[in-house]
Design an enzyme around this catalytic site. Structure first.
Site, short mmCIF file in Angstrom:
data_model
loop_
_atom_site.label_atom_id
_atom_site.label_comp_id
_atom_site.label_asym_id
_atom_site.label_seq_id
_atom_site.Cartn_x
_atom_site.Cartn_y
_atom_site.Cartn_z
N ASP A 171 22.13 40.28 47.98
CA ASP A 171 22.79 39.01 47.71
C ASP A 171 21.70 37.95 47.54
O ASP A 171 20.87 37.77 48.43
CB ASP A 171 23.71 38.62 48.86
CG ASP A 171 24.91 39.56 48.99
OD1 ASP A 171 25.05 40.46 48.14
OD2 ASP A 171 25.69 39.37 49.94
N ASP A 205 38.22 40.46 46.11
CA ASP A 205 37.85 40.16 47.49
C ASP A 205 39.09 39.66 48.21
O ASP A 205 39.80 38.78 47.69
CB ASP A 205 36.75 39.09 47.53
CG ASP A 205 35.58 39.42 46.62
OD1 ASP A 205 35.24 40.62 46.53
OD2 ASP A 205 35.01 38.50 46.01
#
Length: 242
Positions: free
Chosen positions: A8, A129
């Site tokens: 990330d 998500d």
């Protein structure tokens, strides 16, 4: 079953967020490229890259780092974060990304989701998500008011063949993985899914192996960085489960 270590990227560094909270950031490597090389040296074939700056701003800000990872490793790179325009997908594909993840636009612009699929086909992955069964968008900052299972079915009907499903409540928390949830999502999708969120130890990978027909891959982040999951051992296990 592939294992995809996660990188990330926030402000040019490899980080992890706790439950998607930008105020709860841990920096693990100042160089995402060096981190990718380390994963490759340990045997990874895929990595999952998220442009956290892009997820927040709505436009990828770290494509140059994706290009460097592709150029300096032999890894297959799955990348998302702020992918909300056709030309952005094209730039990422041109940068060498093997798969590009669409998230927010799946909810906010179905015509775009369909048009992107027609243009890029198997190079696209639906990224859904969810927290408490509801889809979250805009870098996890907003609830979409859409049941996750409904969106999964819609993306399957549209023709998406790859899906990353993230359990936000478990992401970055190393609390263990909810195997049954991924099995349900795979059943709704009609294809194996990539599981993300909650992997803490190799036992979680093994647990997903018990439902391997439902799992295309598993993304792991904090557990690898903090050493509770031995990446090399997990890669070997995933290869056996394939």
């Amino acid at each position: 079953m592939d294992l995809l270590p996660a990188i990330d990227i926030l402000d040019g560094k490899a980080v992890r967020l706790a439950k998607g909270d930008y105020a709860r950031v841990t920096v693990y490597n100042d160089s995402p490229v060096d981190q990718a090389k380390e994963f490759e040296q340990k045997g990874a074939r895929w990595i999952h890259v998220v442009d956290l700056n892009g997820a927040r701003s709505g436009s990828p800000e770290n494509i140059d780092l994706v290009e460097k990872i592709v150029a300096q490793t032999s890894l297959s790179v799955e990348v998302g974060g702020g992918v909300r325009a056709i030309d952005t997908i094209a730039r990422l594909v041109d940068a060498g990304a093997a798969r590009v993840v669409l998230g927010t636009k799946l909810v906010t612009d179905k015509e775009f989701a369909q048009a992107a699929l027609e243009d890029f086909g198997g190079a696209l992955t639906a990224g859904i998500d969810a927290k408490g069964g509801e889809v979250a968008i805009e870098g996890w900052r907003e609830g979409a008011g859409v049941p996750a299972a409904d969106l999964v079915r819609e993306m399957a009907a549209m023709g998406y063949g790859h899906l990353v499903f993230t359990d936000i409540a478990r992401d970055g928390m190393q609390t263990g993985i909810d195997v049954a949830a991924y099995e349900r999502i795979a059943a709704a999708f009609g294809h194996p899914v990539i599981a993300s969120g909650g992997v803490a130890t190799i036992d979680d990978v093994r647990a997903l192996g018990a439902v391997a027909a439902s799992i295309e891959g598993v993304i792991t982040g904090r557990a690898v960085y903090e050493g509770t999951l031995d990446l090399e051992a997990a890669l070997v296990l995933c290869a056996r489960l394939s």
